[in-house]
Design an enzyme around this catalytic site. Sequence first.
Site, PDB file in Angstrom:
ATOM      1  N   MET A  11      39.183  42.782  16.436  1.00 58.09           N
ATOM      2  CA  MET A  11      39.855  43.816  15.659  1.00 58.09           C
ATOM      3  C   MET A  11      39.572  45.190  16.281  1.00 58.09           C
ATOM      4  SD  MET A  11      41.240  42.175  12.971  1.00 58.09           S
ATOM      5  CE  MET A  11      41.397  43.319  11.621  1.00 58.09           C
ATOM      6  N   LYS A  15      45.454  46.037  20.151  1.00 60.29           N
ATOM      7  CA  LYS A  15      46.487  45.042  20.464  1.00 60.29           C
ATOM      8  C   LYS A  15      47.880  45.522  20.058  1.00 60.29           C
ATOM      9  CE  LYS A  15      44.326  41.978  18.034  1.00 60.29           C
ATOM     10  NZ  LYS A  15      43.168  42.852  17.725  1.00 60.29           N
ATOM     11  N   GLU A  94      50.121  39.672  16.060  1.00 60.12           N
ATOM     12  CA  GLU A  94      49.350  38.801  15.153  1.00 60.12           C
ATOM     13  C   GLU A  94      49.669  37.324  15.406  1.00 60.12           C
ATOM     14  OE1 GLU A  94      47.029  40.116  13.627  1.00 60.12           O
ATOM     15  OE2 GLU A  94      47.569  42.183  13.169  1.00 60.12           O
ATOM     16  N   ALA A  95      49.719  36.948  16.675  1.00 60.82           N
ATOM     17  CA  ALA A  95      50.140  35.596  17.052  1.00 60.82           C
ATOM     18  C   ALA A  95      49.164  34.520  16.589  1.00 60.82           C
ATOM     19  CB  ALA A  95      50.328  35.515  18.562  1.00 60.82           C
ATOM     20  N   CYS A 151      31.297  47.252  19.692  1.00 61.16           N
ATOM     21  CA  CYS A 151      30.564  47.060  18.442  1.00 61.16           C
ATOM     22  C   CYS A 151      29.888  48.381  18.055  1.00 61.16           C
ATOM     23  CB  CYS A 151      29.523  45.959  18.655  1.00 61.16           C
ATOM     24  SG  CYS A 151      28.414  45.645  17.259  1.00 61.16           S
ATOM     25  N   CYS A 153      26.912  48.929  17.881  1.00 63.48           N
ATOM     26  CA  CYS A 153      25.692  49.138  18.659  1.00 63.48           C
ATOM     27  C   CYS A 153      25.982  49.545  20.102  1.00 63.48           C
ATOM     28  CB  CYS A 153      24.842  47.865  18.653  1.00 63.48           C
ATOM     29  SG  CYS A 153      25.560  46.502  19.596  1.00 63.48           S
TER      30      CYS A 153
END
Length: 227
Positions: A11, A15, A94-95, A151, A153
């Site tokens: 996410m 994309k 969203e394939a 991420c 971090c």
Amino acid sequence: MAKLYFRYGAMNSGKSTALLQAAYNYEERGQLVLLAKPAVDSKGEASIVSRLGVTRPVDFTIGPEDDVWSLVAHHRARAREADGRDVSCVLVDEAQFLDEQQVDDLFRTAILLDIPVLAYGIRTDFQTLAFPGSRRLLEIAHSLEELKTICRCGRKAVFNARKIGGRFVFSGAQVAIDSGAGMSPTDVTYESLCGACYLEESGGTLARGWRAPQELSYRSAPHPDFT
């Protein structure tokens, strides 16, 4: 011969933005594209919504029982009838929400209709299990490309952790559409995490149920990792 491309990422890896940019690039050169997404993706209704704020309606949505081959052929025929142009590319957002047969239809579209198909999606759900559509795309796509994000971090994010009302959850239905709010006790949102941060939040549990000893540390010095 045209190819089926699968461009995947966690996410917030851009994309939808990349898909809309690809559509723009084709159209800037006077070529016709078809945009589609699964109907189950209710966010944005019948539009593709980038997190950068760019929105564009799709040419068609794909229902759970829909024949994707027939949908593409129908819209291709309409385009040819309207102005004589052929479709230069099919782009699917969203394939991961497609089923295996629908992904096979995308492959047939590329090979038998000689139309490139660019499918964008995520590999795994919030429990680290592959979506059926993503698994099939990984099996048969001619080209695989990872779109990367980080991420919290600083490492490369690879997993999608689900939050409900701002709290991480690790059980539930595979599909729960991001509400984009994160304010009420029922709002569903997602956070992209690296493996270490995912295990830290889940207490060491992956989808298979293994739980680590308490003394095991998941975190080392944070560093960016895009290798």
